[in-house]
Design an enzyme around this catalytic site. Structure first.
Site, PDB file in Angstrom:
ATOM      1  N   ARG A 151      49.755  31.019 101.766  1.00  0.00           N
ATOM      2  CA  ARG A 151      49.071  29.664 101.702  1.00  0.00           C
ATOM      3  C   ARG A 151      49.869  28.440 101.344  1.00  0.00           C
ATOM      4  O   ARG A 151      50.332  28.914  99.895  1.00  0.00           O
ATOM      5  CB  ARG A 151      47.599  29.860 101.498  1.00  0.00           C
ATOM      6  CG  ARG A 151      46.916  30.651 102.370  1.00  0.00           C
ATOM      7  CD  ARG A 151      45.470  30.523 102.161  1.00  0.00           C
ATOM      8  NE  ARG A 151      44.849  31.434 103.172  1.00  0.00           N
ATOM      9  CZ  ARG A 151      44.129  31.197 104.115  1.00  0.00           C
ATOM     10  NH1 ARG A 151      44.266  30.203 104.654  1.00  0.00           N
ATOM     11  NH2 ARG A 151      43.512  32.199 105.099  1.00  0.00           N
ATOM     12  N   ASP A 152      49.894  27.457 101.620  1.00  0.00           N
ATOM     13  CA  ASP A 152      50.590  26.334 100.699  1.00  0.00           C
ATOM     14  C   ASP A 152      49.522  26.052  99.540  1.00  0.00           C
ATOM     15  O   ASP A 152      48.187  26.062  99.587  1.00  0.00           O
ATOM     16  CB  ASP A 152      50.592  25.151 101.787  1.00  0.00           C
ATOM     17  CG  ASP A 152      51.554  23.793 101.069  1.00  0.00           C
ATOM     18  OD1 ASP A 152      52.483  23.691 101.591  1.00  0.00           O
ATOM     19  OD2 ASP A 152      51.217  23.287 100.111  1.00  0.00           O
ATOM     20  N   ILE A 153      50.161  25.794  98.319  1.00  0.00           N
ATOM     21  CA  ILE A 153      49.485  25.894  97.088  1.00  0.00           C
ATOM     22  C   ILE A 153      48.805  24.171  97.165  1.00  0.00           C
ATOM     23  O   ILE A 153      47.746  24.128  96.454  1.00  0.00           O
ATOM     24  CB  ILE A 153      50.399  25.744  96.147  1.00  0.00           C
ATOM     25  CG1 ILE A 153      49.755  26.064  94.802  1.00  0.00           C
ATOM     26  CG2 ILE A 153      51.279  24.421  95.892  1.00  0.00           C
ATOM     27  CD1 ILE A 153      50.815  26.464  93.619  1.00  0.00           C
ATOM     28  N   ASN A 176      60.678  20.236 107.805  1.00  0.00           N
ATOM     29  CA  ASN A 176      61.422  19.110 106.844  1.00  0.00           C
ATOM     30  C   ASN A 176      62.640  19.422 106.315  1.00  0.00           C
ATOM     31  O   ASN A 176      62.889  20.415 106.039  1.00  0.00           O
ATOM     32  CB  ASN A 176      60.469  18.697 105.704  1.00  0.00           C
ATOM     33  CG  ASN A 176      59.163  18.009 106.091  1.00  0.00           C
ATOM     34  OD1 ASN A 176      59.015  17.344 107.240  1.00  0.00           O
ATOM     35  ND2 ASN A 176      58.041  18.294 105.466  1.00  0.00           N
ATOM     36  N   HIS A 226      61.342  26.655 105.353  1.00  0.00           N
ATOM     37  CA  HIS A 226      59.957  26.777 105.706  1.00  0.00           C
ATOM     38  C   HIS A 226      59.428  26.110 106.801  1.00  0.00           C
ATOM     39  O   HIS A 226      59.816  25.000 107.022  1.00  0.00           O
ATOM     40  CB  HIS A 226      58.932  26.794 104.494  1.00  0.00           C
ATOM     41  CG  HIS A 226      59.249  25.348 103.907  1.00  0.00           C
ATOM     42  ND1 HIS A 226      60.398  25.112 102.936  1.00  0.00           N
ATOM     43  CD2 HIS A 226      58.710  24.221 103.935  1.00  0.00           C
ATOM     44  CE1 HIS A 226      60.370  23.646 102.711  1.00  0.00           C
ATOM     45  NE2 HIS A 226      59.154  23.168 103.062  1.00  0.00           N
ATOM     46  N   HIS A 261      55.869  24.847 108.076  1.00  0.00           N
ATOM     47  CA  HIS A 261      54.835  24.454 107.745  1.00  0.00           C
ATOM     48  C   HIS A 261      53.872  24.833 109.396  1.00  0.00           C
ATOM     49  O   HIS A 261      54.400  24.441 110.276  1.00  0.00           O
ATOM     50  CB  HIS A 261      54.480  22.989 107.815  1.00  0.00           C
ATOM     51  CG  HIS A 261      54.908  22.380 106.387  1.00  0.00           C
ATOM     52  ND1 HIS A 261      54.430  22.440 105.277  1.00  0.00           N
ATOM     53  CD2 HIS A 261      56.217  22.230 106.259  1.00  0.00           C
ATOM     54  CE1 HIS A 261      55.216  21.888 104.417  1.00  0.00           C
ATOM     55  NE2 HIS A 261      56.263  21.653 104.903  1.00  0.00           N
TER      56      HIS A 261
HETATM   57  P1  5GP Z   1      58.347  20.359 101.807  1.00  0.00           P
HETATM   58  O1  5GP Z   1      57.883  18.966 101.367  1.00  0.00           O
HETATM   59  O2  5GP Z   1      59.721  20.797 101.200  1.00  0.00           O
HETATM   60  O3  5GP Z   1      58.577  20.416 103.455  1.00  0.00           O
HETATM   61  O4  5GP Z   1      57.155  21.425 101.742  1.00  0.00           O
HETATM   62  C1  5GP Z   1      57.200  22.142 100.526  1.00  0.00           C
HETATM   63  C2  5GP Z   1      55.738  22.755 100.518  1.00  0.00           C
HETATM   64  O5  5GP Z   1      55.720  23.894  99.474  1.00  0.00           O
HETATM   65  C3  5GP Z   1      54.646  21.966 100.049  1.00  0.00           C
HETATM   66  O6  5GP Z   1      53.540  21.445 101.063  1.00  0.00           O
HETATM   67  C4  5GP Z   1      54.128  22.299  98.695  1.00  0.00           C
HETATM   68  O7  5GP Z   1      52.733  22.098  98.587  1.00  0.00           O
HETATM   69  C5  5GP Z   1      54.485  23.626  98.742  1.00  0.00           C
HETATM   70  N1  5GP Z   1      54.756  24.490  97.632  1.00  0.00           N
HETATM   71  C6  5GP Z   1      55.496  23.942  96.428  1.00  0.00           C
HETATM   72  N2  5GP Z   1      55.603  24.889  95.504  1.00  0.00           N
HETATM   73  C7  5GP Z   1      54.737  25.981  95.890  1.00  0.00           C
HETATM   74  C8  5GP Z   1      54.227  27.301  95.234  1.00  0.00           C
HETATM   75  O8  5GP Z   1      54.889  27.513  94.142  1.00  0.00           O
HETATM   76  N3  5GP Z   1      53.334  27.945  96.135  1.00  0.00           N
HETATM   77  C9  5GP Z   1      53.176  27.692  97.327  1.00  0.00           C
HETATM   78  N4  5GP Z   1      52.174  28.522  97.868  1.00  0.00           N
HETATM   79  N5  5GP Z   1      53.391  26.508  98.008  1.00  0.00           N
HETATM   80  C10 5GP Z   1      54.197  25.728  97.199  1.00  0.00           C
END
Ligand code: 5GP
Ligand code: ZN
Length: 124
Positions: A38-40, A96, A109, A111
């Site tokens: 799960r996203d944080i 992204n 990753h 989403h």
């Molecule tokens: P991006 O912007 O790179 O596409 O997405 C990165 C995602 O990683 C963001 O939605 C952010 O909330 C999530 N994220 C960042 N650090 C952590 C973490 O330590 N744990 C989890 N579960 N999600 C994270």
């Protein structure tokens, strides 16, 4: 055997640490090649990140030899969507890459977002 650069990236990378269990996460799925959690900071009622266990930086860093990994990312998306009850209602999948896409975590990753009616704009 990892190259020194790959070993450094893996050592510093938060998602690599989540995959290895060094950092905690709320796991929803795992197989030999991918790990999902799960996203944080969720942006929808269901917001899952599906990552390759291997450190790949972004879409530009994917090579032909990663085809099994990619197959597994989409298999995971299908299974997680079914498991979390959003396969029927629909969901969005997003990679992204780079600054204009606001990539913040430089470990590839996917989403997986769902559980609510989303808007039609992908670039808002
Ligand atoms: P991006 O912007 O790179 O596409 O997405 C990165 C995602 O990683 C963001 O939605 C952010 O909330 C999530 N994220 C960042 N650090 C952590 C973490 O330590 N744990 C989890 N579960 N999600 C994270
Ligand atoms: Zn990594």
């Amino acid at each position: 055997m990892l190259s020194p650069t790959e070993a450094f990236k893996t050592k510093e990378c938060i998602f690599c640490k989540i995959v290895s269990g060094t950092l905690p996460s709320e796991k929803v799925y795992e197989n030999d090649n991918v790990f999902a959690f799960r996203d944080i900071s969720p942006q929808a009622p269901v917001h899952i990140l599906i990552v390759p266990k291997k450190h790949i930086t972004d879409v530009l860093d994917v090579s032909v030899s990663d085809s099994a990994v990619f197959q597994n990312l989409f298999q995971a998306a299908q299974q997680i969507a079914a498991k979390l009850g959003i396969a029927g209602s629909g969901f969005r999948t997003v990679f992204n890459s780079g600054d204009h896409a606001c990539q913040t975590m430089y470990h590839l990753h996917l989403h997986l977002l769902g559980g609510t009616q989303m808007g039609g704009s992908l670039v808002g």
